[in-house]
Write a protein that holds these residues in place. Structure first.
Motif, mmCIF file in Angstrom:
data_model
loop_
_atom_site.group_PDB
_atom_site.id
_atom_site.type_symbol
_atom_site.label_atom_id
_atom_site.label_comp_id
_atom_site.label_asym_id
_atom_site.label_seq_id
_atom_site.Cartn_x
_atom_site.Cartn_y
_atom_site.Cartn_z
ATOM 1 N N GLU A 205 0.814 -1.214 0.000
ATOM 2 C CA GLU A 205 0.000 0.000 0.000
ATOM 3 C C GLU A 205 0.853 1.272 0.000
ATOM 4 N N ARG A 206 2.125 1.152 0.293
ATOM 5 C CA ARG A 206 3.010 2.312 0.151
ATOM 6 C C ARG A 206 3.369 2.556 -1.313
ATOM 7 N N PHE A 207 3.465 1.465 -2.060
ATOM 8 C CA PHE A 207 3.908 1.565 -3.449
ATOM 9 C C PHE A 207 2.763 1.624 -4.455
ATOM 10 N N LEU A 208 1.620 1.037 -4.120
ATOM 11 C CA LEU A 208 0.544 0.878 -5.102
ATOM 12 C C LEU A 208 -0.783 1.352 -4.539
ATOM 13 N N MET A 209 -1.658 1.804 -5.434
ATOM 14 C CA MET A 209 -3.003 2.193 -5.032
ATOM 15 C C MET A 209 -4.020 1.518 -5.947
ATOM 16 N N TYR A 210 -5.186 1.271 -5.373
ATOM 17 C CA TYR A 210 -6.250 0.617 -6.127
ATOM 18 C C TYR A 210 -6.961 1.642 -7.001
ATOM 19 N N ASN A 211 -7.077 1.325 -8.291
ATOM 20 C CA ASN A 211 -7.728 2.214 -9.248
ATOM 21 C C ASN A 211 -8.554 1.359 -10.203
ATOM 22 N N PRO A 212 -9.857 1.169 -9.901
ATOM 23 C CA PRO A 212 -10.671 0.237 -10.687
ATOM 24 C C PRO A 212 -10.857 0.635 -12.143
ATOM 25 N N SER A 213 -10.523 1.865 -12.490
ATOM 26 C CA SER A 213 -10.671 2.300 -13.880
ATOM 27 C C SER A 213 -9.489 1.883 -14.749
ATOM 28 N N LYS A 214 -8.449 1.332 -14.131
ATOM 29 C CA LYS A 214 -7.252 0.912 -14.863
ATOM 30 C C LYS A 214 -7.195 -0.609 -14.987
ATOM 31 N N ILE A 215 -6.453 -1.072 -15.986
ATOM 32 C CA ILE A 215 -6.178 -2.497 -16.159
ATOM 33 C C ILE A 215 -4.663 -2.670 -16.308
ATOM 34 N N PRO A 216 -4.008 -3.341 -15.341
ATOM 35 C CA PRO A 216 -4.556 -3.864 -14.096
ATOM 36 C C PRO A 216 -4.957 -2.734 -13.137
ATOM 37 N N PRO A 217 -5.806 -3.028 -12.140
ATOM 38 C CA PRO A 217 -6.380 -1.959 -11.312
ATOM 39 C C PRO A 217 -5.486 -1.478 -10.174
ATOM 40 N N PHE A 218 -4.178 -1.629 -10.313
ATOM 41 C CA PHE A 218 -3.252 -1.143 -9.299
ATOM 42 C C PHE A 218 -2.215 -0.263 -9.986
ATOM 43 N N THR A 219 -2.102 0.973 -9.550
ATOM 44 C CA THR A 219 -1.183 1.915 -10.178
ATOM 45 C C THR A 219 -0.115 2.356 -9.186
ATOM 46 N N ALA A 220 1.000 2.828 -9.729
ATOM 47 C CA ALA A 220 2.139 3.207 -8.898
ATOM 48 C C ALA A 220 1.878 4.520 -8.175
ATOM 49 N N ARG A 221 2.184 4.542 -6.891
ATOM 50 C CA ARG A 221 2.176 5.794 -6.132
ATOM 51 C C ARG A 221 3.469 6.549 -6.402
ATOM 52 N N ASP A 222 3.493 7.802 -6.035
ATOM 53 C CA ASP A 222 4.713 8.599 -6.188
ATOM 54 C C ASP A 222 5.855 8.020 -5.373
ATOM 55 N N THR A 223 5.528 7.378 -4.244
ATOM 56 C CA THR A 223 6.589 6.789 -3.412
ATOM 57 C C THR A 223 7.330 5.682 -4.160
ATOM 58 N N LEU A 224 6.605 4.885 -4.961
ATOM 59 C CA LEU A 224 7.267 3.840 -5.741
ATOM 60 C C LEU A 224 8.167 4.462 -6.796
ATOM 61 N N LYS A 225 7.687 5.476 -7.485
ATOM 62 C CA LYS A 225 8.491 6.121 -8.522
ATOM 63 C C LYS A 225 9.744 6.751 -7.929
ATOM 64 N N ALA A 226 9.591 7.397 -6.775
ATOM 65 C CA ALA A 226 10.744 8.035 -6.131
ATOM 66 C C ALA A 226 11.733 6.989 -5.639
ATOM 67 N N TRP A 227 11.222 5.915 -5.067
ATOM 68 C CA TRP A 227 12.097 4.852 -4.567
ATOM 69 C C TRP A 227 12.857 4.194 -5.707
ATOM 70 N N GLN A 228 12.176 3.930 -6.817
ATOM 71 C CA GLN A 228 12.816 3.329 -7.987
ATOM 72 C C GLN A 228 13.925 4.227 -8.521
ATOM 73 N N GLU A 229 13.641 5.510 -8.627
ATOM 74 C CA GLU A 229 14.634 6.443 -9.175
ATOM 75 C C GLU A 229 15.842 6.569 -8.254
ATOM 76 N N LYS A 230 15.593 6.656 -6.949
ATOM 77 C CA LYS A 230 16.684 6.859 -6.003
ATOM 78 C C LYS A 230 17.575 5.635 -5.877
ATOM 79 N N ASN A 231 16.963 4.454 -5.995
ATOM 80 C CA ASN A 231 17.718 3.214 -5.807
ATOM 81 C C ASN A 231 18.091 2.530 -7.113
ATOM 82 N N HIS A 232 17.848 3.193 -8.230
ATOM 83 C CA HIS A 232 18.084 2.585 -9.538
ATOM 84 C C HIS A 232 19.471 1.952 -9.681
ATOM 85 N N PRO A 233 20.555 2.634 -9.276
ATOM 86 C CA PRO A 233 21.888 2.019 -9.469
ATOM 87 C C PRO A 233 22.066 0.715 -8.708
ATOM 88 N N TRP A 234 21.340 0.529 -7.594
ATOM 89 C CA TRP A 234 21.554 -0.642 -6.738
ATOM 90 C C TRP A 234 20.543 -1.747 -7.013
#
Length: 375
Positions: A205-234
């Motif tokens: 629930e920190r990384f994903l949110m439920y969005n029934p209008s999307k397929i699949p119905p789970f979309t990335a939160r900003d925390t996931l995008k920030a975590w991915q970018e910050k930790n990308h080299p590792w």
């Protein structure tokens, strides 16, 4: 969906048919001791296996006091393209439930394929054989593992395999993020669920949110995008190496972890993930490991020992794979590793399985230490 019965029966069959057939409802029992298949309704339009055959093949005993639940509905396996963030899946080999966070595009160097001579990866100094291997692009996924399934796969695959260097003075200190894994595209068996929180993991629930209008119905939160970018080299997965000897396939994925200073010298760290897979019918057991580690500084180290990570796994038709991670450090920014595993047959005879040679390369840009759980 990670029960021993489910892994041995249902998923082994699904993985054989998933490229040709469409599958529907899967019913399982959610218990404190795992997920066990019970009356799975696998309706295969192409092969036309009758329902009774499916029941006999996949039915397992139901523990007392357990409740049947429907986990979800299988979706068509993607032959082309990639799975999106939020895709629910079953791991076709280890049987756990997971969800895709984001993809990686790696270069796969498969030594079982004879490539053209051009655009090949050079053999490291002193490595066995002289075959050059051409890399091809292959998709892997960063995923979360359902924590309910971790106890049932821990003997076959480490659930704390993604490790980082700690951000303090102890140059050897490591920490892990439990339930984080890398999964190859062909190991994904996609399904969908009506649950808003279908995966149990503290980061879900920190990384994903439920969005029934999307397929699949789970979309990335900003925390996931920030975590991915910050930790990308590792986190980045760039090279995958694969080789098969006598039906035992070894896959190696190296990861650069960073550099630390120790006793007035630089120490470079890597972790490497290894998967052994028995592609045949014969039961075998891993007994010994033999590594050769070459450093750019000119040193060549030999390491021998019993088993791997304290285990001597048995690889059978029912439990064909074992996956683990380990670490290596060099006092040079690059090097190579290769070696063999000593495998024992049931009659007591042995044979050596080659570990494909792979490079240890440090990132040119040694950025800030990994962020781990920092959001």
């Amino acid at each position: 969906m990670a029960a021993s019965a489910l892994r041995r029966g249902l998923l082994s069959s699904v993985s054989k048919y998933n490229k040709k057939h469409a599958h529907r409802i899967l019913s399982v029992v959610d218990t404190s001791c795992g997920f066990e298949a019970y009356r799975p309704r696998l309706l295969c339009r192409a092969c036309g296996l009758p329902d009774g055959v499916q029941q006999r093949r996949f039915m397992s005993s139901r523990p007392e006091g357990k409740i049947l639940e429907t986990v979800g509905v299988f979706e068509a396996v993607k032959q082309h393209g990639k799975y999106e963030t939020g895709q629910l899946f079953l791991h076709s080999v280890f049987g756990y439930r997971g969800i895709v966070l984001f993809p990686w595009h790696a270069r796969l160097y498969d030594r079982d394929i004879t490539p053209p001579m051009s655009d090949s990866k050079p053999e490291p100094p002193g490595a066995h054989g002289s075959k050059e291997v051409k890399g091809k692009t292959h998709t892997y996924y960063q995923v979360l593992i359902d924590t309910r399934d971790c106890p049932h796969i821990s003997q076959r695959s480490q659930t704390e395999a993604v490790t980082f260097l700690a951000n303090h003075d102890d140059s050897r200190a490591l920490y892990a993020i439990p339930g984080l894994d890398y999964v190859s595209h062909e190991d994904i068996l996609p399904y969908n669920s009506t649950e808003q929180v279908p995966i149990q993991h503290e980061l879900f629930e920190r990384f994903l949110m439920y969005n029934p209008s999307k397929i699949p119905p789970f979309t990335a939160r900003d925390t996931l995008k920030a975590w991915q970018e910050k930790n990308h080299p590792w986190l980045e997965l760039s090279d995958v190496h694969r080789e098969t000897t006598e039906n035992i396939r070894v896959t190696v994925i190296p990861f650069y972890m960073g550099m630390r200073e120790a006793q007035n010298s630089h120490v470079y760290w890597w972790r490497y993930c290894i998967r052994l897979e028995n592609l045949g019918n014969e039961v075998v057991q891993l007994r010994e490991r033999h590594w050769r580690i070459f450093s750019l500084s000119g040193t060549l180290e030999t390491v021998r020992g019993r088993g791997v990570v304290g285990r001597e796994p048995v690889l059978s038709k029912e439990q064909p794979a074992f996956q683990y991670s380990s670490h290596v450090s060099l006092q040079a920014p690059s090097g190579h590793m290769w070696g063999t595993f000593r495998i024992e047959r049931t009659d007591g005879s042995h044979f050596d399985v080659r570990i494909p040679p792979f490079s240890l390369e440090s990132n040119k840009d040694d950025k800030a230490p990994p962020a781990g759980y920092t959001f």
